[in-house]
Scaffold this motif. Structure first.
Motif, PDB file in Angstrom:
ATOM      1  N   ASP A  30       0.876  -1.164   0.000  1.00  0.00           N
ATOM      2  CA  ASP A  30       0.000   0.000   0.000  1.00  0.00           C
ATOM      3  C   ASP A  30       0.919   1.222   0.000  1.00  0.00           C
ATOM      4  OD1 ASP A  30      -1.561   2.227   0.741  1.00  0.00           O
ATOM      5  OD2 ASP A  30      -2.977   0.975   1.837  1.00  0.00           O
ATOM      6  N   LEU A  31       0.916   2.000  -1.078  1.00  0.00           N
ATOM      7  CA  LEU A  31       1.865   3.101  -1.209  1.00  0.00           C
ATOM      8  C   LEU A  31       1.496   4.322  -0.382  1.00  0.00           C
ATOM      9  CD1 LEU A  31       2.731   2.898  -5.011  1.00  0.00           C
ATOM     10  CD2 LEU A  31       4.003   2.007  -3.049  1.00  0.00           C
ATOM     11  N   ASN A  32       0.329   4.298   0.242  1.00  0.00           N
ATOM     12  CA  ASN A  32      -0.025   5.380   1.164  1.00  0.00           C
ATOM     13  C   ASN A  32       0.564   5.135   2.558  1.00  0.00           C
ATOM     14  OD1 ASN A  32      -1.739   6.901  -0.676  1.00  0.00           O
ATOM     15  ND2 ASN A  32      -3.170   5.177  -0.526  1.00  0.00           N
ATOM     16  N   THR A  33       0.654   3.862   2.923  1.00  0.00           N
ATOM     17  CA  THR A  33       1.166   3.513   4.261  1.00  0.00           C
ATOM     18  C   THR A  33       2.448   2.695   4.195  1.00  0.00           C
ATOM     19  OG1 THR A  33      -0.100   1.445   4.337  1.00  0.00           O
ATOM     20  CG2 THR A  33      -1.204   3.444   5.128  1.00  0.00           C
ATOM     21  N   PHE A  34       2.767   2.156   3.016  1.00  0.00           N
ATOM     22  CA  PHE A  34       3.889   1.239   2.785  1.00  0.00           C
ATOM     23  C   PHE A  34       3.796  -0.026   3.642  1.00  0.00           C
ATOM     24  CE2 PHE A  34       5.496   4.998   0.746  1.00  0.00           C
ATOM     25  CZ  PHE A  34       6.123   4.469  -0.366  1.00  0.00           C
ATOM     26  N   GLN A  35       2.561  -0.376   3.982  1.00  0.00           N
ATOM     27  CA  GLN A  35       2.312  -1.651   4.636  1.00  0.00           C
ATOM     28  C   GLN A  35       2.328  -2.751   3.576  1.00  0.00           C
ATOM     29  OE1 GLN A  35      -1.106  -1.619   7.153  1.00  0.00           O
ATOM     30  NE2 GLN A  35      -0.940  -3.786   7.720  1.00  0.00           N
ATOM     31  N   THR A  36       2.840  -3.919   3.937  1.00  0.00           N
ATOM     32  CA  THR A  36       2.976  -5.030   3.009  1.00  0.00           C
ATOM     33  C   THR A  36       1.921  -6.090   3.272  1.00  0.00           C
ATOM     34  OG1 THR A  36       5.361  -4.672   3.119  1.00  0.00           O
ATOM     35  CG2 THR A  36       4.619  -6.657   2.010  1.00  0.00           C
ATOM     36  N   TYR A  37       1.379  -6.665   2.186  1.00  0.00           N
ATOM     37  CA  TYR A  37       0.383  -7.729   2.307  1.00  0.00           C
ATOM     38  C   TYR A  37       0.813  -8.934   1.475  1.00  0.00           C
ATOM     39  CZ  TYR A  37      -2.528  -3.818   3.872  1.00  0.00           C
ATOM     40  OH  TYR A  37      -3.019  -2.704   4.534  1.00  0.00           O
ATOM     41  N   VAL A  38       0.543 -10.120   2.006  1.00  0.00           N
ATOM     42  CA  VAL A  38       0.704 -11.362   1.251  1.00  0.00           C
ATOM     43  C   VAL A  38      -0.517 -12.231   1.511  1.00  0.00           C
ATOM     44  CG1 VAL A  38       3.230 -11.323   1.336  1.00  0.00           C
ATOM     45  CG2 VAL A  38       1.960 -12.529   3.115  1.00  0.00           C
ATOM     46  N   SER A  39      -0.803 -13.136   0.593  1.00  0.00           N
ATOM     47  CA  SER A  39      -1.927 -14.040   0.798  1.00  0.00           C
ATOM     48  C   SER A  39      -1.646 -14.957   1.976  1.00  0.00           C
ATOM     49  CB  SER A  39      -2.177 -14.873  -0.457  1.00  0.00           C
ATOM     50  OG  SER A  39      -3.165 -15.859  -0.219  1.00  0.00           O
ATOM     51  N   ALA A  40      -2.655 -15.108   2.847  1.00  0.00           N
ATOM     52  CA  ALA A  40      -2.491 -15.958   4.019  1.00  0.00           C
ATOM     53  C   ALA A  40      -2.714 -17.434   3.702  1.00  0.00           C
ATOM     54  CB  ALA A  40      -3.472 -15.529   5.115  1.00  0.00           C
ATOM     55  N   GLU A  41      -3.130 -17.714   2.470  1.00  0.00           N
ATOM     56  CA  GLU A  41      -3.413 -19.095   2.075  1.00  0.00           C
ATOM     57  C   GLU A  41      -2.180 -19.708   1.409  1.00  0.00           C
ATOM     58  OE1 GLU A  41      -4.939 -22.468   2.006  1.00  0.00           O
ATOM     59  OE2 GLU A  41      -6.341 -20.893   2.654  1.00  0.00           O
ATOM     60  N   PRO A  42      -1.543 -20.699   2.042  1.00  0.00           N
ATOM     61  CA  PRO A  42      -0.295 -21.265   1.495  1.00  0.00           C
ATOM     62  C   PRO A  42      -0.430 -21.795   0.073  1.00  0.00           C
ATOM     63  CG  PRO A  42      -0.634 -22.006   3.750  1.00  0.00           C
ATOM     64  CD  PRO A  42      -1.891 -21.293   3.354  1.00  0.00           C
ATOM     65  N   LYS A  43      -1.585 -22.376  -0.270  1.00  0.00           N
ATOM     66  CA  LYS A  43      -1.737 -22.971  -1.601  1.00  0.00           C
ATOM     67  C   LYS A  43      -1.815 -21.927  -2.710  1.00  0.00           C
ATOM     68  CE  LYS A  43      -6.810 -23.312  -1.537  1.00  0.00           C
ATOM     69  NZ  LYS A  43      -7.977 -24.229  -1.607  1.00  0.00           N
ATOM     70  N   ASP A  44      -2.017 -20.657  -2.332  1.00  0.00           N
ATOM     71  CA  ASP A  44      -2.057 -19.586  -3.336  1.00  0.00           C
ATOM     72  C   ASP A  44      -0.691 -19.326  -3.956  1.00  0.00           C
ATOM     73  OD1 ASP A  44      -4.746 -19.183  -3.046  1.00  0.00           O
ATOM     74  OD2 ASP A  44      -4.582 -17.329  -1.884  1.00  0.00           O
ATOM     75  N   HIS A  45       0.361 -19.607  -3.206  1.00  0.00           N
ATOM     76  CA  HIS A  45       1.690 -19.137  -3.592  1.00  0.00           C
ATOM     77  C   HIS A  45       2.362 -20.051  -4.610  1.00  0.00           C
ATOM     78  CE1 HIS A  45       1.291 -16.122  -0.522  1.00  0.00           C
ATOM     79  NE2 HIS A  45       1.117 -17.046   0.405  1.00  0.00           N
ATOM     80  N   HIS A  46       3.306 -19.453  -5.329  1.00  0.00           N
ATOM     81  CA  HIS A  46       4.127 -20.219  -6.264  1.00  0.00           C
ATOM     82  C   HIS A  46       5.079 -21.130  -5.486  1.00  0.00           C
ATOM     83  CE1 HIS A  46       3.000 -18.513 -10.149  1.00  0.00           C
ATOM     84  NE2 HIS A  46       2.909 -17.322  -9.562  1.00  0.00           N
ATOM     85  N   GLN A  47       5.726 -22.013  -6.219  1.00  0.00           N
ATOM     86  CA  GLN A  47       6.694 -22.932  -5.628  1.00  0.00           C
ATOM     87  C   GLN A  47       8.132 -22.590  -6.025  1.00  0.00           C
ATOM     88  OE1 GLN A  47       5.576 -25.299  -3.412  1.00  0.00           O
ATOM     89  NE2 GLN A  47       3.643 -24.204  -3.778  1.00  0.00           N
ATOM     90  N   GLY A  48       8.301 -21.437  -6.637  1.00  0.00           N
ATOM     91  CA  GLY A  48       9.628 -21.013  -7.063  1.00  0.00           C
ATOM     92  C   GLY A  48       9.676 -19.505  -7.234  1.00  0.00           C
ATOM     93  N   PRO A  49      10.838 -18.969  -7.597  1.00  0.00           N
ATOM     94  CA  PRO A  49      10.976 -17.525  -7.814  1.00  0.00           C
ATOM     95  C   PRO A  49       9.956 -17.010  -8.825  1.00  0.00           C
ATOM     96  CG  PRO A  49      13.126 -18.566  -7.802  1.00  0.00           C
ATOM     97  CD  PRO A  49      12.126 -19.672  -7.775  1.00  0.00           C
ATOM     98  N   ILE A  50       9.511 -15.783  -8.616  1.00  0.00           N
ATOM     99  CA  ILE A  50       8.477 -15.172  -9.466  1.00  0.00           C
ATOM    100  C   ILE A  50       9.157 -14.359 -10.564  1.00  0.00           C
ATOM    101  CG2 ILE A  50       6.554 -13.545  -9.514  1.00  0.00           C
ATOM    102  CD1 ILE A  50       6.165 -14.413  -6.478  1.00  0.00           C
ATOM    103  N   ASN A  51       8.873 -14.720 -11.809  1.00  0.00           N
ATOM    104  CA  ASN A  51       9.516 -14.050 -12.934  1.00  0.00           C
ATOM    105  C   ASN A  51       8.836 -12.749 -13.339  1.00  0.00           C
ATOM    106  OD1 ASN A  51      11.640 -15.830 -13.318  1.00  0.00           O
ATOM    107  ND2 ASN A  51      10.482 -17.158 -14.693  1.00  0.00           N
ATOM    108  N   GLN A  52       7.500 -12.732 -13.268  1.00  0.00           N
ATOM    109  CA  GLN A  52       6.801 -11.504 -13.669  1.00  0.00           C
ATOM    110  C   GLN A  52       5.416 -11.440 -13.042  1.00  0.00           C
ATOM    111  OE1 GLN A  52       6.006 -10.408 -18.027  1.00  0.00           O
ATOM    112  NE2 GLN A  52       7.686  -9.046 -17.465  1.00  0.00           N
TER     113      GLN A  52
END
Length: 419
Positions: free
Chosen positions: A240-262
């Motif tokens: 959030d560029l107004n507060t610079f707070q960071t968010y990530v999905s709390a659901e583990p299955k949402d995430h990739h299994q390797g580095p993110i290219n784009q």
């Protein structure tokens, strides 16, 4: 009054198409004897309704709506790729010949790795392994005499390179322009994201975000209020560029299994798409930051290098290390087209639509050319030759037939369509 009613019905039909109700749009078109509109900007009716509500209540417009309304002057004649609408209209789209030539090239001290046009198409920035970022004026590149070598005041004032920024300590991975503020951001292997004021003469960043991993990709939300980042870590981060707070999905299955290219937002900002070294493409809801759809082994299990939404948000374009470029139907997850003829098995290279999505451009790591295909037929139209090493990046202007390519030969080349 008759003309007002006609335009109203055209707006309704257009909005139904934008929202995915193509059958309903076709039914209204047949009932009113009004052909499906082609030149109405996306979500024009929704934006006008929001404008009216804001005017009636005395409130200001949300930044997303203001940006969309402001941008309609440059985008109203660009319809983009839409197989379903073309089939309903029984149209055979006009396919312009792809005859691009170099108008300008600028050197870096090391391999040129990334480029990005501003949202209005007036500027382009290039980033290099030499840690520098160049800002260039598009109109000056079009008219620049590359043969002129004598230094003079006139030559300096007409030179396309406006400014060069230095503040990273490792190669630049990605660049993006803020949608409406004079801010340019860059991400780097030095694990930072830097914010530059490109209207200022200061060559250093006025702000930075520190990460613990190599920051591979960055993208502003169309409102300018949020920033997506992808790193060597498999979790996407949203700032959030107004507060610079960071968010990530709390659901583990949402995430990739390797580095993110784009990672890239859709034009309306309602979705974003990501790709990874794990070979998967993921579609995310921009409000909840949850993965709502995914395509596993999108490129036969090989690494996916790049992803991009079409203008209408119906399709996703991807390039992978199986040496193919693929077009996906977002609604069904079905592959629509495969474009072959460019070798991309060793390096992380880019693929992009042209501004009107008539053509698709990618690069060939064996011959050092960019390959141009007809987006609808898959026919190869042209090879853009001029670089003498691998073309790492290719990007398109959002408003006209212009391309920027970046190569390990240390040069960035600006291409325009021959007229």
């Amino acid at each position: 009054r008759r003309d007002d009613s006609l335009y109203l019905y055209q707006l309704i039909i257009s909005q139904l198409i934008n929202d995915g109700f193509t059958r309903a749009a076709s039914a209204v078109s047949e009932a009113t004897c009004i052909p499906l509109p082609q030149e109405i900007p996306e979500h024009r009716l929704a934006n006008l309704v929001q404008l009216g509500i804001a005017s009636e209540s005395g409130e200001g417009l949300p930044s997303e709506t203001r940006i969309l309304l402001d941008s309609e002057r440059t985008t109203e004649k660009v319809t983009g790729l839409d197989f379903e609408m073309e089939a309903l209209q029984k149209l055979v789209p006009t396919r312009s010949s792809a005859n691009y030539s170099t108008r300008f090239h600028t050197p870096h001290k090391n391999g040129c790795r990334v480029a990005k046009f501003s949202h209005d198409g007036q500027l382009v920035a290039t980033g290099s392994a030499d840690t520098s970022i160049k800002l260039l004026d598009v109109s000056k590149m079009k008219s620049f005499n590359q043969q002129k070598t004598e230094p003079s005041d006139q030559f300096v004032s007409s030179h396309p390179v406006i400014r060069t920024f230095y503040d990273h300590t490792q190669p630049i991975n990605d660049i993006d322009f803020h949608p409406y503020s004079p801010i340019l951001i860059s991400s780097s292997r030095d694990c930072t994201i830097k914010f530059f004021d490109y209207k200022s003469s200061v060559k250093r960043a006025f702000k930075f975000l520190q990460d613990t991993h190599n920051v591979r990709t960055v993208n502003f939300h169309p409102s300018g209020d949020f920033l997506l980042t992808g790193t060597d870590h498999p979790m996407l981060r949203l700032y959030d560029l107004n507060t610079f707070q960071t968010y990530v999905s709390a659901e583990p299955k949402d995430h990739h299994q390797g580095p993110i290219n784009q990672v890239r937002y859709s034009l309306d900002g309602n979705m974003y798409v990501s790709c990874s070294k794990d070979g998967c493409i993921k579609i995310w809801d921009a409000v909840s930051s949850r993965c709502v759809k995914y395509i596993t082994k999108a490129h036969a299990g090989y690494e996916v290098n790049s992803v991009q939404f079409s203008r209408n948000g119906k399709y996703v374009l991807s390039g992978g290390k199986d040496s193919t470029v693929r077009l996906w139907d977002l609604a069904t997850g079905r592959q629509l087209k495969v474009y072959t003829g460019s070798a991309q098995s060793k390096n992380r290279l880019q693929t992009t639509f042209s501004y009107n999505e008539d053509i698709i451009i990618s690069s060939d790591e064996n011959s050092f050319v960019c390959v141009v295909w007809d987006a609808r037929t898959g026919e190869m139209k042209q090879n853009l030759s001029g670089h003498n090493n691998i073309v790492r990046w290719v990007c398109s202007s959002p408003i006209e037939p212009a391309i920027m390519t970046c190569s390990d030969d240390r040069r960035a080349r600006f291409w325009c369509l021959d007229t």
